[in-house]
Design an enzyme around this catalytic site. Sequence first.
Site, PDB file in Angstrom:
ATOM      1  N   ASP A   1       0.837  -1.192   0.000  1.00 54.06           N
ATOM      2  CA  ASP A   1       0.000   0.000   0.000  1.00 54.06           C
ATOM      3  C   ASP A   1       0.878   1.251   0.000  1.00 54.06           C
ATOM      4  O   ASP A   1       1.968   1.261   0.580  1.00 54.06           O
ATOM      5  CB  ASP A   1      -0.893   0.040   1.241  1.00 54.06           C
ATOM      6  CG  ASP A   1      -1.947  -1.049   1.248  1.00 54.06           C
ATOM      7  OD1 ASP A   1      -2.182  -1.672   0.202  1.00 54.06           O
ATOM      8  OD2 ASP A   1      -2.531  -1.280   2.331  1.00 54.06           O
ATOM      9  N   ARG A   2       0.393   2.290  -0.632  1.00 58.37           N
ATOM     10  CA  ARG A   2       1.152   3.544  -0.720  1.00 58.37           C
ATOM     11  C   ARG A   2       1.663   4.050   0.632  1.00 58.37           C
ATOM     12  O   ARG A   2       2.831   4.457   0.745  1.00 58.37           O
ATOM     13  CB  ARG A   2       0.277   4.602  -1.397  1.00 58.37           C
ATOM     14  CG  ARG A   2       0.919   5.974  -1.505  1.00 58.37           C
ATOM     15  CD  ARG A   2       0.031   6.914  -2.300  1.00 58.37           C
ATOM     16  NE  ARG A   2       0.655   8.221  -2.451  1.00 58.37           N
ATOM     17  CZ  ARG A   2       0.374   9.068  -3.430  1.00 58.37           C
ATOM     18  NH1 ARG A   2      -0.504   8.746  -4.345  1.00 58.37           N
ATOM     19  NH2 ARG A   2       0.973  10.243  -3.496  1.00 58.37           N
TER      20      ARG A   2
END
Length: 233
Positions: free
Chosen positions: A65-66
């Site tokens: 995830d970012r």
Amino acid sequence: MPNEESAPRFPGRPGDWVLYKDNQLIAFNKPAGLPVVPDKKKSPNLLQIGAAYVRQDLYPIHRLDRPVSGVVLFAKKTAAQTRVSEQFQARSVAKTYLAVVGERPTEDAATLVHYIREGKGNVSEVVDQSDKTAKRAELSYRYLASSDRYHLLEITLLTGRKHQIRAQLGAIGSPLRGDTKYGFKRSNEGGVIDLHAHVLSFDHPVSGSRVELRAPLPTGPVWEGFKGADVMG
């Protein structure tokens, strides 16, 4: 208010992020806040930065995830991408994360099993097992240490669902620091969260030998508060 789409400054240069490289693979210690692959907003991303660094195309094998930091592995050849991707699908890749939470779980070690479905607003929802759209999510955790305000957990993923660690820790009342999507009260600067992909182990696509990649922890006072923990090597 900072959010997941904010673009923080990233420490160091791409060469400083390299954990491993050979003629088949390259791995980076991804800074939190940097997408792994291109997104709709055309943000800077690790795939493009890494390809520019090695001066050749790279092929994604897995994602983070970012807002998460840690080990990200790319292939330099499509055959290597296929062979390592198959290991992810077969669950023979070992993935260990470190998580900073505000509330210590009631048990110091446990295996969590939930059922997760994709909800609105890029959120994974924990639902009843009877929901036919839900997928089984399983992880194990153990408590490692506490600082003045926070607690450090080691997470071993046993399945690979979207936002799995975030949703499952939120479901037991121990959301990740900064993860307002899953119950933490305050966001972190830049919209990042205190979850770090610490160790990734897999079989090399050519030699077959086991490779263990270990990403140093992010900088900052929150992580530095746990330097005495036994996994900090």
